[in-house]
Design a protein around this motif. Structure first.
Motif, PDB file in Angstrom:
ATOM      1  N   PRO A 342      45.335  37.547  32.796  1.00 20.30           N
ATOM      2  CA  PRO A 342      44.362  37.468  33.899  1.00 20.30           C
ATOM      3  C   PRO A 342      42.988  37.071  33.379  1.00 20.30           C
ATOM      4  CG  PRO A 342      45.628  39.507  34.007  1.00 20.30           C
ATOM      5  CD  PRO A 342      45.933  38.882  32.675  1.00 20.30           C
ATOM      6  N   PRO A 366      50.055  35.910  35.797  1.00 17.95           N
ATOM      7  CA  PRO A 366      49.125  36.527  36.757  1.00 17.95           C
ATOM      8  C   PRO A 366      48.551  35.510  37.725  1.00 17.95           C
ATOM      9  CG  PRO A 366      48.003  36.127  34.699  1.00 17.95           C
ATOM     10  CD  PRO A 366      49.427  35.674  34.494  1.00 17.95           C
ATOM     11  N   SER A 368      46.748  33.808  40.748  1.00 22.66           N
ATOM     12  CA  SER A 368      45.640  34.214  41.607  1.00 22.66           C
ATOM     13  C   SER A 368      45.844  33.709  43.021  1.00 22.66           C
ATOM     14  CB  SER A 368      44.315  33.660  41.051  1.00 22.66           C
ATOM     15  OG  SER A 368      44.354  32.251  41.013  1.00 22.66           O
ATOM     16  N   GLY A 384      44.675  40.176  38.842  1.00 25.40           N
ATOM     17  CA  GLY A 384      45.288  40.161  37.530  1.00 25.40           C
ATOM     18  C   GLY A 384      46.618  40.867  37.449  1.00 25.40           C
ATOM     19  N   ASP A 385      47.111  41.418  38.545  1.00 25.52           N
ATOM     20  CA  ASP A 385      48.379  42.133  38.501  1.00 25.52           C
ATOM     21  C   ASP A 385      49.511  41.190  38.142  1.00 25.52           C
ATOM     22  OD1 ASP A 385      47.102  44.394  39.227  1.00 25.52           O
ATOM     23  OD2 ASP A 385      47.643  44.300  41.348  1.00 25.52           O
ATOM     24  N   ASP A 386      50.527  41.741  37.467  1.00 27.64           N
ATOM     25  CA  ASP A 386      51.724  40.966  37.204  1.00 27.64           C
ATOM     26  C   ASP A 386      52.540  40.793  38.470  1.00 27.64           C
ATOM     27  OD1 ASP A 386      52.443  42.083  33.817  1.00 27.64           O
ATOM     28  OD2 ASP A 386      51.163  40.515  34.598  1.00 27.64           O
ATOM     29  N   TYR A 388      52.845  39.730  42.452  1.00 29.44           N
ATOM     30  CA  TYR A 388      52.100  38.870  43.349  1.00 29.44           C
ATOM     31  C   TYR A 388      52.841  38.760  44.657  1.00 29.44           C
ATOM     32  CZ  TYR A 388      55.106  35.647  40.713  1.00 29.44           C
ATOM     33  OH  TYR A 388      56.149  35.054  40.062  1.00 29.44           O
TER      34      TYR A 388
END
Length: 458
Positions: A342, A366, A368, A384-386, A388
């Protein structure tokens, strides 16, 4: 009298079985012989493999680390607003060869596991073909005790803006003229047919499809890598459907390219200039001779209004498959991989190195971008989370679904081998045409990582 029935078609290629072509394998010098080859190519080019195909595939895996040409300035995409008219191409191969001379600072190929053995270096031959069965990829810039990392898959690969390899820069692809630009239809599909007229390989006018270079399902990668800057129409929505990212192909040719069997790549011809052709990257024993005879090294017809950046992205996308990169099939010891991490808004994309012991240790990229019902929008805080978000479209046709959603709202998974989000029920088509399979079998075959999925509430 009845209708005159034509004679049935003959086989275009004599029936043959098996693969007598052999392989060229590229190994990582930092691992034991128990680790599979880093890359594997069919020896389809007169007993070997085109040098540029091998070298730039290797460089993509190690982070786009190729020698920048010293004697050539980067030119913008042929589809850009200032690219009308014939494009600039390299007219002198000796200049190109001089600009690519490796001083030892960039990755190089060798028949020896010892990088200091300069006599074993594999250099560019007069016919541009590597005729070896086993070679090693050395990366001099890498320092440290651990082996150099490789890019985990396409979704973790970062596009090299402003640093395209010379073979792609040299392609004679021009933009649309001002008059053509005024007449181009507004509908993108109609525009592709209007611009290209026929299949840009076979010249057929029947059974055609408007083929994306960067696939629609990789919209998240497309946006995060800023690929919309190469669009002919900056206002295209979604940007991945831009005219510069599409080319007209006969359906069977498009299928073979989309299955990563045919690779679209510039190759040096006998006149020592680069021509865009299809290269047989992988195949099945039952039809390898058909593909090799009918399509290998077949040139494209002249192209216009196509982004060379999208052509290079398609080359990288095709390389990431489990037949060409068998490296992950067996992991007897921890291996080093390069994954995207991220970043903050406005900053360049970045990667870091991680050690993995199995395919399930590779994190999802990651992104966006969130995908809802075929529309893309930027994520806010917490991008930035894995995990989505995945959206759903009422139309279940694959060509109208963007991002990574399954139209049936099934659990989806991240495949290490394909570098894509896959559904074990509806995306269960395997490389070996094995048919349907259970979720557990699918997981073992694909080396998948489960991803938490959030559906938009209507």
């Amino acid at each position: 009298m009845g209708s005159e029935i034509k004679r049935g078609y003959d086989r275009p290629v004599p029936t043959r079985t098996g693969n007598p072509l052999g392989n060229l394998e590229v190994y990582h010098p930092g691992y034991t012989n128990a680790q599979p080859a880093l890359l594997r190519f069919l020896a389809v080019d007169d007993g070997g493999v085109d040098y540029d195909v091998v070298y730039y595939a290797c460089c993509i895996l190690v982070g786009n680390d190729w020698a920048p040409p010293r004697s050539l300035a980067h030119r913008r995409s042929a589809s850009g607003p200032s690219a009308a008219g014939p494009s600039t191409s390299m007219s002198s191969m000796p200049v190109l060869r001089q600009s690519l001379r490796n001083t030892g600072n960039y990755p190089f190929l060798s028949t020896s596991i010892d990088p200091s053995n300069r006599q074993a270096w594999v250099t560019r031959s007069d016919d541009n073909i590597i005729r070896k069965e086993r070679i090693y990829l050395h990366v001099p810039k890498h320092k440290g005790d651990k082996p150099y990392p490789i890019t985990a898959n396409f979704l973790h690969w970062i596009f090299p803006h402003g640093n395209l390899p010379p073979p792609w820069r040299s392609l004679p692809i021009r933009g649309l003229t001002p008059l053509e630009d005024e007449r181009v239809p507004r509908d993108v599909r109609e525009a592709v047919f209007w611009r290209d007229d026929c299949c840009r390989m076979t010249q057929c006018r029947c059974g055609l499809e408007a083929a994306h270079l960067v696939p629609r399902k990789d919209l998240g990668w497309f946006i995060d890598n800023g690929m919309q800057q190469y669009c002919a129409d900056r206002a295209a929505d979604p940007a991945i459907d831009d005219l510069a990212n599409e080319v007209l192909l006969r359906a069977d040719v498009y299928t073979m390219i989309d299955r990563k069997e045919l690779l679209v790549v510039p190759k040096r011809d006998n006149e020592q200039t680069y021509t865009l052709v299809t290269h047989l990257l992988r195949s099945e024993n039952r039809y390898i001779h058909d593909e090799f005879t009918l399509f290998h090294n077949s040139p494209f017809q002249p192209l216009k209004g196509i982004s060379i950046e999208y052509l290079f992205a398609r080359f990288a996308w095709a390389i990431f498959n489990r037949a060409t990169i068998p490296f992950f099939q067996t992991i007897p010891a921890p291996i080093e991989v390069r994954v995207r991490i991220p970043g903050r808004a406005g900053e360049p994309l970045a990667t870091q190195t991680r050690s993995i012991t199995s395919g399930n240790n590779v994190p999802a990229p990651p992104f966006s971008t969130t995908i809802f019902g075929g529309q893309a929008s930027k994520k806010g805080k917490g991008s930035g989370d894995d995990n989505y978000n995945v959206g759903n479209s009422d139309d279940t046709d694959d060509d109208d679904n963007y991002g990574y959603g399954c139209g049936n709202r099934c659990p989806i998974y991240y495949s290490l081998h394909t570098g894509e989000m896959v559904c074990p029920i509806h995306d269960g088509e395997s490389d070996d045409d094995s048919g349907s399979e259970s979720d557990s079998d699918f997981s073992l075959r694909e080396g998948i990582l489960p991803i938490t999925v959030f559906w938009k509430n209507n």
